[in-house]
Design a protein around this motif. Structure first.
Motif, PDB file in Angstrom:
ATOM      1  N   PHE A  64      34.667  52.690  52.524  1.00 23.51           N
ATOM      2  CA  PHE A  64      33.704  53.750  52.203  1.00 23.51           C
ATOM      3  C   PHE A  64      32.526  53.701  53.169  1.00 23.51           C
ATOM      4  O   PHE A  64      32.097  54.725  53.724  1.00 23.51           O
ATOM      5  N   GLN A  65      31.981  52.510  53.357  1.00 25.60           N
ATOM      6  CA  GLN A  65      30.784  52.369  54.193  1.00 25.60           C
ATOM      7  C   GLN A  65      31.060  52.747  55.644  1.00 25.60           C
ATOM      8  O   GLN A  65      30.216  53.384  56.295  1.00 25.60           O
ATOM      9  N   LEU A  66      32.226  52.362  56.160  1.00 26.29           N
ATOM     10  CA  LEU A  66      32.554  52.689  57.543  1.00 26.29           C
ATOM     11  C   LEU A  66      32.689  54.198  57.728  1.00 26.29           C
ATOM     12  O   LEU A  66      32.133  54.775  58.675  1.00 26.29           O
ATOM     13  N   ALA A  67      33.429  54.840  56.817  1.00 28.12           N
ATOM     14  CA  ALA A  67      33.600  56.290  56.918  1.00 28.12           C
ATOM     15  C   ALA A  67      32.261  57.002  56.764  1.00 28.12           C
ATOM     16  O   ALA A  67      31.954  57.946  57.508  1.00 28.12           O
ATOM     17  N   TYR A  68      31.463  56.564  55.813  1.00 28.23           N
ATOM     18  CA  TYR A  68      30.149  57.160  55.580  1.00 28.23           C
ATOM     19  C   TYR A  68      29.252  56.979  56.802  1.00 28.23           C
ATOM     20  O   TYR A  68      28.521  57.897  57.206  1.00 28.23           O
ATOM     21  N   PHE A  88      26.713  72.290  52.292  1.00 24.30           N
ATOM     22  CA  PHE A  88      26.553  71.324  51.210  1.00 24.30           C
ATOM     23  C   PHE A  88      27.592  71.562  50.115  1.00 24.30           C
ATOM     24  O   PHE A  88      28.171  70.619  49.562  1.00 24.30           O
ATOM     25  N   ALA A  89      27.866  72.826  49.792  1.00 25.47           N
ATOM     26  CA  ALA A  89      28.852  73.136  48.740  1.00 25.47           C
ATOM     27  C   ALA A  89      30.247  72.660  49.130  1.00 25.47           C
ATOM     28  O   ALA A  89      30.974  72.079  48.299  1.00 25.47           O
ATOM     29  N   MET A  90      30.644  72.882  50.376  1.00 24.05           N
ATOM     30  CA  MET A  90      31.984  72.481  50.810  1.00 24.05           C
ATOM     31  C   MET A  90      32.129  70.958  50.809  1.00 24.05           C
ATOM     32  O   MET A  90      33.165  70.422  50.398  1.00 24.05           O
ATOM     33  N   PHE A  91      31.105  70.263  51.264  1.00 22.45           N
ATOM     34  CA  PHE A  91      31.165  68.804  51.236  1.00 22.45           C
ATOM     35  C   PHE A  91      31.254  68.292  49.789  1.00 22.45           C
ATOM     36  O   PHE A  91      31.974  67.324  49.500  1.00 22.45           O
ATOM     37  N   ALA A  92      30.537  68.938  48.869  1.00 22.97           N
ATOM     38  CA  ALA A  92      30.578  68.501  47.471  1.00 22.97           C
ATOM     39  C   ALA A  92      31.968  68.690  46.867  1.00 22.97           C
ATOM     40  O   ALA A  92      32.468  67.825  46.133  1.00 22.97           O
ATOM     41  N   LEU A  93      32.593  69.819  47.159  1.00 26.61           N
ATOM     42  CA  LEU A  93      33.963  70.031  46.676  1.00 26.61           C
ATOM     43  C   LEU A  93      34.904  68.960  47.226  1.00 26.61           C
ATOM     44  O   LEU A  93      35.769  68.436  46.512  1.00 26.61           O
ATOM     45  N   ALA A  94      34.728  68.622  48.499  1.00 31.43           N
ATOM     46  CA  ALA A  94      35.616  67.650  49.140  1.00 31.43           C
ATOM     47  C   ALA A  94      35.410  66.251  48.578  1.00 31.43           C
ATOM     48  O   ALA A  94      36.386  65.520  48.328  1.00 31.43           O
ATOM     49  N   SER A  96      34.337  65.482  45.641  1.00 32.41           N
ATOM     50  CA  SER A  96      34.825  65.469  44.263  1.00 32.41           C
ATOM     51  C   SER A  96      36.346  65.271  44.228  1.00 32.41           C
ATOM     52  O   SER A  96      36.868  64.481  43.435  1.00 32.41           O
ATOM     53  N   ALA A  97      37.058  65.992  45.106  1.00 29.71           N
ATOM     54  CA  ALA A  97      38.515  65.840  45.171  1.00 29.71           C
ATOM     55  C   ALA A  97      38.896  64.430  45.597  1.00 29.71           C
ATOM     56  O   ALA A  97      39.835  63.823  45.049  1.00 29.71           O
ATOM     57  N   ALA A  98      38.172  63.880  46.583  1.00 27.48           N
ATOM     58  CA  ALA A  98      38.470  62.525  47.056  1.00 27.48           C
ATOM     59  C   ALA A  98      38.261  61.496  45.956  1.00 27.48           C
ATOM     60  O   ALA A  98      39.048  60.545  45.815  1.00 27.48           O
ATOM     61  N   ASN A  99      37.222  61.678  45.153  1.00 29.65           N
ATOM     62  CA  ASN A  99      36.981  60.728  44.064  1.00 29.65           C
ATOM     63  C   ASN A  99      38.088  60.796  43.021  1.00 29.65           C
ATOM     64  O   ASN A  99      38.548  59.770  42.504  1.00 29.65           O
ATOM     65  N   MET A 100      38.552  61.996  42.713  1.00 26.47           N
ATOM     66  CA  MET A 100      39.614  62.137  41.730  1.00 26.47           C
ATOM     67  C   MET A 100      40.925  61.521  42.227  1.00 26.47           C
ATOM     68  O   MET A 100      41.733  61.026  41.425  1.00 26.47           O
ATOM     69  N   LEU A 101      41.129  61.507  43.543  1.00 23.44           N
ATOM     70  CA  LEU A 101      42.337  60.903  44.105  1.00 23.44           C
ATOM     71  C   LEU A 101      42.394  59.393  43.890  1.00 23.44           C
ATOM     72  O   LEU A 101      43.477  58.788  43.960  1.00 23.44           O
ATOM     73  N   GLY A 119      33.904  58.473  51.430  1.00 26.85           N
ATOM     74  CA  GLY A 119      32.796  58.233  52.344  1.00 26.85           C
ATOM     75  C   GLY A 119      32.638  59.330  53.381  1.00 26.85           C
ATOM     76  O   GLY A 119      31.513  59.704  53.747  1.00 26.85           O
ATOM     77  N   VAL A 120      33.760  59.880  53.856  1.00 26.83           N
ATOM     78  CA  VAL A 120      33.706  60.962  54.838  1.00 26.83           C
ATOM     79  C   VAL A 120      32.903  62.143  54.304  1.00 26.83           C
ATOM     80  O   VAL A 120      32.040  62.707  54.997  1.00 26.83           O
ATOM     81  N   PHE A 121      33.137  62.510  53.051  1.00 26.78           N
ATOM     82  CA  PHE A 121      32.546  63.737  52.525  1.00 26.78           C
ATOM     83  C   PHE A 121      31.199  63.524  51.840  1.00 26.78           C
ATOM     84  O   PHE A 121      30.355  64.419  51.834  1.00 26.78           O
ATOM     85  N   GLU A 122      30.986  62.332  51.265  1.00 28.29           N
ATOM     86  CA  GLU A 122      29.703  62.087  50.619  1.00 28.29           C
ATOM     87  C   GLU A 122      28.571  61.919  51.630  1.00 28.29           C
ATOM     88  O   GLU A 122      27.392  61.983  51.279  1.00 28.29           O
TER      89      GLU A 122
END
Length: 435
Positions: A64-68, A88-94, A96-101, A119-122
């Motif tokens: 997570f930290q490396l990607a972030y 900001f909206a598109m990153f939030a959707l992404a 959210s999907a990554a967390n659910m995965l 990490g990429v999207f947050e």
């Protein structure tokens, strides 16, 4: 028809709309950190369920930290390029999907992969929030605004232990990731529906638009290329303290529950009862640190020094969590963690505000992304050190190092304060500060 539309727009005007914008950003950072901190709360259970060692858990955190770390300046630049509303909206959707995965993880490697996606999207959250503050607030109010929106980071971390633990006990750990991810989807819809820039927002009053415009240069500033931002001395004077300060927050976010389980003997229910307290204190630190700066400015302290005074005070308070190894009671340890949370968010909020102070709104997303990247490099290195040494030398010496790092960061700001040159300095009238 045009007359009716104009009348409707006038009826929708909202006084002090900029503070509602801050509340919306705060809700977004809450959703961001709720998803992020789910891993830390579930760490003791995940180590058992996925057969992970402490070192392997550090690799999951590190993914997570490396990607972030890599994505922060990229995300900031994308938000600068495409605008806050869409970006900001598109990153939030992404995210959210990554967390659910995460619910699909079958081992530490797959968990690390999904964690890297998160990490990429947050990475867009903080640069986006700082950019919004730079667009919507005059300089004298920015530290207060950052303090309030930055409170969302610790509010999200605060509600994570009880929410995640409750879902995990009611269902299982997989559902905890799904539920916390779904929150971000709801927020993304609200952001896209309600956010506009101050120049185009239909609900802003003429007085507030004029107040914001009065703090802007007469000629709109040009966006500085990313490579040129990295050559600016003021960038490095902010980036180095951020590099030294960020390990503390990431240690609190990702390692406190595991520390309480392994060294203080707490189970998941006890962690849910107590692990949120440092983040409640962090909320207070971020908010009160934001108000400290205008308080000092009313008493004659200039803008940049007022930020540095608060950062230095926070660095001194960080000595408290550095002493955790000296106490035997787990409740005293949590109290010291709470002082550390208060101190760190005071430091973090004011360092982020400095980036809005010394970079113009057209480039602040990119600049803050690079500054955040510096911080997350520090956090990544420190998390890997915890994974390497926590089982051999214990956590106490590592917590002590955190205090030293913050004191060094404050010293850097004090020594090189003259490098923080504002692009268009202007005195702030005392009568304006008193409003």
């Amino acid at each position: 028809m045009r007359w009716a539309q104009a009348l409707g727009r006038r009826a929708l005007r909202i006084r002090n709309l900029r503070w509602w914008i801050v509340a919306l950003i705060c809700a977004g950072t809450m959703a961001n950190y709720l998803a992020r901190n789910s891993l830390g709360v579930l760490a003791p259970e995940l180590k058992t369920a996925l057969h992970m060692s402490t070192q392997q858990y550090s690799y999951v955190v590190g993914a997570f930290q490396l990607a972030y770390t890599i994505m922060q300046p990229i995300a900031g630049a994308l938000v600068d390029r495409f605008g806050l509303r869409i970006g900001f909206a598109m990153f939030a959707l992404a995210w959210s999907a990554a967390n659910m995965l995460h619910a699909l993880a079958i081992g530490w490697l797959s968990l690390a992969f999904f964690r890297g996606l998160l990490g990429v999207f947050e990475a867009a959250a903080i640069p986006s929030g700082i950019k919004a503050v730079a667009e919507w607030f005059p300089a004298r109010e920015r530290s207060v605004a950052v303090g309030w929106f930055n409170a969302g980071t610790s509010l999200g971390a605060l509600i994570a232990p009880p929410v995640v633990a409750a879902v995990a006990i009611w269902a299982d750990w997989r559902w905890a990731f799904i539920v916390t991810g779904a929150v971000g989807i709801l927020w993304a819809g609200a952001w896209f529906a309600f956010y506009r820039s101050p120049e185009t927002h239909h609900a802003i009053t003429d007085e507030e638009r004029a107040l914001i415009a009065a703090d802007r240069p007469a000629t709109p500033a040009q966006r500085t290329p990313a490579r040129d931002i990295l050559r600016l001395p003021r960038f490095w004077v902010i980036a180095v303290p951020r590099f030294l300060a960020e390990p503390a927050w990431q240690t609190f976010s990702f390692w406190i529950p595991l520390y309480l389980a392994t060294e203080r003997g707490m189970d998941l229910k006890q962690i849910a009862l107590f692990a949120w307290l440092p983040f409640l204190a962090a909320d207070l630190g971020g908010i009160l640190g934001g108000y400290l700066s205008p308080f000092l400015m009313k008493r004659g302290v200039a803008l940049i020094p007022s930020r540095i005074v608060g950062i230095s005070l926070g660095a001194v308070l960080m000595i408290a969590p550095g002493c955790i190894g000296l106490v035997s009671s787990p409740y005293t340890a949590i109290a010291l963690f709470s002082i550390g949370g208060f101190a760190h968010q005071m430091i973090s909020g004011l360092i982020n505000t400095l980036s809005a102070d010394v970079f113009n709104p057209a480039e602040v997303g990119t600049a803050n992304g690079f500054i955040g990247q510096a911080g997350w490099i520090g956090g990544l290195i420190f998390s890997l050190l915890i994974g390497q040494f926590a089982d051999t030398i214990g956590y106490a010496p590592l917590f002590a190092v955190l205090a030293v790092l913050d004191l060094i960061g404050a010293a850097v700001l004090i020594l090189f304060i003259r490098r923080l040159v504002l692009p268009s300095p202007a005195p702030v009238p005392v009568e304006e500060l008193s409003r």
